[in-house]
Write an enzyme that holds these catalytic residues in place. Structure first.
Site, PDB file in Angstrom:
ATOM      1  N   SER A 237       0.848  -1.190   0.000  1.00 13.82           N
ATOM      2  CA  SER A 237       0.000   0.000   0.000  1.00 13.82           C
ATOM      3  C   SER A 237       0.882   1.238   0.000  1.00 13.82           C
ATOM      4  O   SER A 237       2.115   1.150   0.014  1.00 13.82           O
ATOM      5  CB  SER A 237      -0.909   0.002   1.236  1.00 13.82           C
ATOM      6  N   LYS A 238       0.241   2.388   0.007  1.00 12.76           N
ATOM      7  CA  LYS A 238       0.989   3.650  -0.019  1.00 12.76           C
ATOM      8  C   LYS A 238       1.878   3.818   1.205  1.00 12.76           C
ATOM      9  O   LYS A 238       2.926   4.460   1.141  1.00 12.76           O
ATOM     10  CB  LYS A 238       0.011   4.826  -0.123  1.00 12.76           C
ATOM     11  N   ARG A 239       1.459   3.225   2.317  1.00 16.97           N
ATOM     12  CA  ARG A 239       2.272   3.393   3.528  1.00 16.97           C
ATOM     13  C   ARG A 239       3.616   2.692   3.413  1.00 16.97           C
ATOM     14  O   ARG A 239       4.537   2.973   4.182  1.00 16.97           O
ATOM     15  CB  ARG A 239       1.514   2.869   4.752  1.00 16.97           C
TER      16      ARG A 239
END
Length: 464
Positions: A237-239
Site C-alpha cells: 500500500s501507499k504506507r
C-alpha cells in the site's frame, strides 16, 4: 506458434506497480519470442471506469516503453460479440437461462451453509428450458464433478473438483457479460496464447477453463505471479512507499530502472540485479518466475535508478532532466545542460535531484544563491586572501581547461604549504554556492573562465 500476450487493465484508477509488473512480464515474453503484445481496456464497469484513468494508463505504458503491437481493444465496444458468444453457449447446452432472484440464490446458499455444505446455487433452473426474459440471467452449466486442472507455468498444476464450483452467471440480468465470460471471449478473439497475471486470478481461472472448453477453444498458457508485498509482508500500500507509475515518473525515476526493478521483484536470472531493456528481452522466456511473493523496497528501487542514471548517455540523461528544471534555467541550450549534467551524473539518484544540482551551474553569477550557512563557514579571514590570490592566478591562465585549472590550483596549494581543505571550501562556495559538489577543476572547466572569475568576485565582495 506466434506468442501473443496481453495486458488488460481496468480504467478505475492509475496504473499501480503490481499492474505495471504484469504488463512488463507480458511485454517481455512477447518481445523475447518476437511475438505480439496487445492491450485491452476492460471498461465494462460503467460506474467506476473513467476516461482520465484510461489516458493515465496509456501514458504510463508509453513512458515505460511498453508499446503494444495493435490499437487497444475496449470491452465496452464489444457487447454485441459477447452476446453472440453467450447465445452460442445456450444453443449448445453449455449454458442456460435462470430466473432466480438474488434473494432466492442467497437463500440457497444459506441453506447449504446450515447443512455444512459449500454455499452455492442449487441448479434448479438447469433443465427448465427457460428463454430470455425480464430479470433473467444466463448460467454456465458446470460439470457436477470431475477434476479441472490449471497447468500453471509459475505455480505448477492446480486442480479443483467441479463439484466445488457454482453454475456461475456468465450473462447478467441487466444484459451485460460477467468478467470471467468477457475475458475468455476477448482472449479467444485476440488470439492470446499466454496469459500472465496476478495470482489473485487463480480462483477465476478454473471457471474460465470451463468457458474456453465450452466454446471449443484451446487453452492459453497460464502463469499466475504472486502479489507484491510490503517489507512487513503485508499487502502493498501507499504506507510502504508504493505509488502509481505516474508518480514515479513525476519523482524523476528512469522508466528503464522501474522496469528493471519490477521484473526482479518476481523473476530471477542468476545473481544479476541490473539489466538493460535489451538484456531483459534476451533473458525473459517465461521461466524462473518466482512462486513466493516479493517485498517492495523503496531504497532498492532508488539504488537501481541511480545505477541506471550512471549508465545512461549524458545527452539522453540531460534531455530527460529538462522537464524537471527550474523555470529560470529551463531554456538553457542543450550543450550547456549536457555539460552540467555530466558533472553530477555520478552523484544524483533521480532526475529531480539532478535538475536541482545542475541549477547552480546553469545560473549566471549574478543569480547564484548560497546555501544556508555555506558562505559564512567558508569565507573567513584566513580563506579570503587565498581566494583573492587564486582569482588572480586563474585570471592569468593562457588556456582554460580542466587540466590547466587543476595544475594551477595545486601549484598554489603546494607553493604555500597548504592542505586542500584550506582553499577548497571557499572556492567551492564561490563557484557553486554550497560546500558539496563535483570536483573543482571539472566544474570550473564547464563554467568557463569568465563565469568562474565572476563567481569568485561575487563572493569576495561579501562581508566577513
Amino acid at each position: 506458434m506466434t506468442v501473443v500476450t496481453r495486458f488488460a487493465p481496468s480504467p478505475t484508477g492509475h496504473l499501480h506497480i503490481g499492474g505495471a509488473r504484469t504488463a512488463i512480464f507480458c511485454w517481455l515474453l512477447a518481445r523475447h519470442f518476437n511475438g505480439k503484445f496487445l492491450l485491452r481496456i476492460e471498461d465494462t464497469d460503467r460506474e467506476r471506469s473513467r476516461q482520465e484513468y484510461t489516458d493515465s494508463i496509456l501514458a504510463s505504458m508509453n513512458w515505460l516503453g511498453l508499446d503494444a503491437d495493435e490499437p487497444p481493444v475496449y470491452q465496452s465496444s464489444r457487447m454485441g460479440r459477447y452476446k453472440e458468444a453467450m447465445q452460442r453457449m445456450v444453443a449448445s447446452g453449455h449454458a442456460y437461462w435462470c430466473d432466480c432472484s438474488p434473494e432466492q440464490v442467497e437463500a440457497m446458499r444459506e441453506k447449504a451453509r446450515k447443512e455444512g455444505m459449500k454455499p452455492r446455487y442449487d441448479g434448479r433452473c438447469r433443465d427448465l428450458g427457460l428463454g430470455p426474459g425480464p430479470g433473467r440471467a444466463v448460467r454456465l452449466r458446470t460439470p457436477l464433478s470431475g477434476p479441472i486442472t490449471l497447468h500453471d507455468i509459475v505455480k505448477g498444476d492446480v486442480t479443483v473438483d467441479a463439484s466445488e464450483l457454482d453454475d456461475m452467471v456468465i450473462w447478467r440480468s441487466d444484459d451485460t457479460p460477467t468478467y470471467n465470460f468477457a475475458v475468455v471471449v476477448d482472449d479467444m478473439d485476440m488470439g492470446i496464447t499466454h496469459v500472465i497475471r496476478g495470482d489473485d486470478h487463480v480462483s477465476n481461472t478454473h471457471k474460465q477453463i470451463l468457458i474456453f472448453e465450452a466454446l471449443g477453444h484451446p487453452l492459453p498458457v497460464f502463469g499466475h505471479v504472486p502479489m507484491i508485498l510490503g517489507p512487513d509482508k503485508q499487502k502493498l500500500s501507499k504506507r510502504h512507499g508504493a505509488k502509481a507509475a505516474v508518480e514515479y515518473e513525476k519523482d524523476g525515476l528512469l522508466p528503464s530502472a522501474l522496469v528493471n526493478y519490477l521484473v526482479r521483484l518476481g523473476w530471477s536470472h542468476g545473481d544479476q540485479e541490473l539489466f538493460t531493456i535489451k538484456e531483459l528481452i534476451a533473458a525473459f522466456d517465461g521461466s524462473n518466475m518466482n512462486r513466493a511473493a516479493a517485498s517492495f523496497d523503496p531504497e532498492k528501487l532508488l539504488w537501481v535508478n541511480a545505477n541506471h542514471m550512471r549508465e545512461t548517455p549524458v545527452a539522453e540523461l540531460a534531455a530527460m532532466t529538462r522537464r524537471f528544471l527550474a523555470d529560470d534555467v529551463k531554456d538553457v541550450p542543450a550543450p550547456a545542460l549536457e555539460a552540467a549534467a555530466g558533472l553530477f551524473q555520478q552523484r544524483a539518484n533521480t532526475l529531480v535531484e539532478l535538475a536541482k544540482d545542475v541549477r547552480a551551474v546553469l545560473l549566471s553569477a549574478a543569480a547564484l544563491e548560497y546555501a544556508p550557512g555555506a558562505r559564512e563557514k567558508a569565507l573567513t579571514a584566513d580563506s579570503r586572501p587565498h581566494l583573492v590570490a587564486l582569482r588572480a592566478m586563474f585570471a592569468e591562465l593562457p588556456e582554460w581547461t580542466e587540466q590547466a585549472v587543476h595544475d594551477a590550483l595545486h601549484t598554489y596549494i603546494d607553493a604555500n604549504g597548504l592542505k586542500f581543505k584550506a582553499v577548497g571550501p571557499v572556492v567551492r562556495v564561490a563557484i557553486l554556492g554550497s560546500l558539496g559538489g563535483p570536483g573543482l577543476p571539472e566544474t570550473m572547466a564547464v563554467l568557463g573562465k569568465d563565469e568562474t572569475l565572476a563567481r569568485m568576485d561575487k563572493l569576495l565582495v561579501q562581508p566577513l
